[in-house]
Scaffold this active site. Structure first.
Site: not given
Ligand code: NAP
Length: 316
Positions: A156, A235, A264, A282
């Site tokens: 996403r 992360r 962190e 963060h």
């Molecule tokens: P998402 O859509 O669920 O997934 C992101 C990616 O992770 C997808 O491409 C997915 O691969 C991959 N993935 C999931 N499980 C996996 C696994 N077991 N092995 C390999 N790849 C895997 O998540 P999102 O909503 O974009 O969020 C991504 C991350 O951003 C969050 O989990 C969080 O840790 C981080 N985040 C950080 C902040 C911040 O403040 N810096 C804020 C919000 C989120 P596929 O495409 O193949 O399914």
């Protein structure tokens, strides 16, 4: 018999969010697991939902303090600190706050890339410190538009980042477990080394947790090369941080923009000696608008649980 079905948990919960939760449901508050354990057994037995906000581990030991727990509603999309397998084994559902934060996190990723490549912090300092007249222009910095970008994890948030970078006339490459429908972007399977070799900028947007630890490996960092820049909004665990520090110190990559770190909020002090990194505490989702949307979605999940309705955004 239930008097306080909701536990608000986590010292990071703002006064406004806590007041909103308390107004919606009879609640009790604990800032950490010690405070939770100190609640009397009857209060703990009444709790059916936890509104959770924190980056510390919530596993079966914590869950077992709450024998009638039905849902852990996480504040945040990343739930790597909640051990979902422990929750599932106990019949506990976990929810998160997807989508509402995509734009802000993507904005910050692009902002860090620009800040790092255009040396914006040093530029600000030169003006602010009155050094401009004596020192003149900054050394020339790095063009961003028209480069090649690699997204690790086209989920996403990764998708939003890619869309923004495409608007900067960049060629987009990505890794994901499955190929996505894209406007012709280059798919590298799960091969981050291949991705890194092909791009100028590597932006990490994969989920955290044990399965993705060091997805950006030492080999991938080496493959990125001396003009390469890493941006991480996912992360700290998803990158081999020691390898990245080695590469930054040696000039084996050009720089990094980082919103997340191993361990962190403590940050490896090796970062502080580097002038080729841009560091953020963060704060990817940290806008008034988005934090409110996250709080509303967390509350909606709590309410759905307590009213016996389908959860809005379950993860298990
Ligand atoms: P998402 O859509 O669920 O997934 C992101 C990616 O992770 C997808 O491409 C997915 O691969 C991959 N993935 C999931 N499980 C996996 C696994 N077991 N092995 C390999 N790849 C895997 O998540 P999102 O909503 O974009 O969020 C991504 C991350 O951003 C969050 O989990 C969080 O840790 C981080 N985040 C950080 C902040 C911040 O403040 N810096 C804020 C919000 C989120 P596929 O495409 O193949 O399914």
């Amino acid at each position: 018999m239930t008097r306080t079905p909701l536990l608000i948990m986590g010292g990071g919960t703002t006064a406004e969010d806590r007041a909103r939760l308390e107004a919606a449901h009879p609640s009790v508050f604990a800032s950490n697991f010690d405070e939770l354990a100190a609640l009397d057994a009857e209060t703990r037995a009444g709790i059916r939902a936890v509104a959770y906000r924190g980056h510390y581990r919530f596993d079966g030991t914590g869950m077992d303090l709450l024998p009638n727990l039905e849902v852990i509603a996480n504040f945040g999309v990343g739930y790597d600190q909640i051990i979902v397998s422990d929750a599932t084994a106990r019949g506990v559902k976990v929810t998160n706050t997807p989508d509402v934060l995509n734009d802000d996190v993507a904005d910050l990723a692009v902002a860090m890339l620009l800040a790092q490549c255009r040396n914006m912090v040093a530029g600000d300092a030169r003006v602010r410190n009155g050094e401009w007249p004596a020192k003149g222009e900054l050394p020339l910095n790095r063009k961003v538009t028209g480069s090649t970008a690699g997204i690790v994890g086209l989920g996403r948030i990764g998708r939003e980042i890619a869309d923004r970078l495409a608007a900067f006339k960049m060629e987009i490459h990505y890794t994901s477990r499955t190929e996505k429908e894209t406007p012709g972007w280059t798919y590298h399977g799960s091969d981050v080394v291949s991705l890194a070799r092909a791009v100028d900028f590597l932006v990490v947007a994969i989920v955290g947790g044990p399965e993705t630890e060091k997805t950006v490996s030492r080999a991938a960092i080496e493959a990125l090369g001396p003009r390469g820049v890493i941006v991480n909004i996912s992360r700290g665990t998803t990158i081999d941080e020691a390898a990245m520090l080695d590469a930054l110190e040696a000039g084996a990559i050009a720089g990094a923009g980082l919103d997340v770190f191993e361990g962190e909020p403590e940050v490896n002090p090796r970062f502080f000696a580097l002038d080729n990194v841009h560091l953020q505490p963060h704060q990817g989702s940290g806008t008034v608008e988005t934090r409110r949307a996250m709080a509303m979605l967390q509350l909606a999940n709590v309410t759905a649980c307590l009213e016996g309705q389908p959860l809005k955004t379950p993860v298990n």
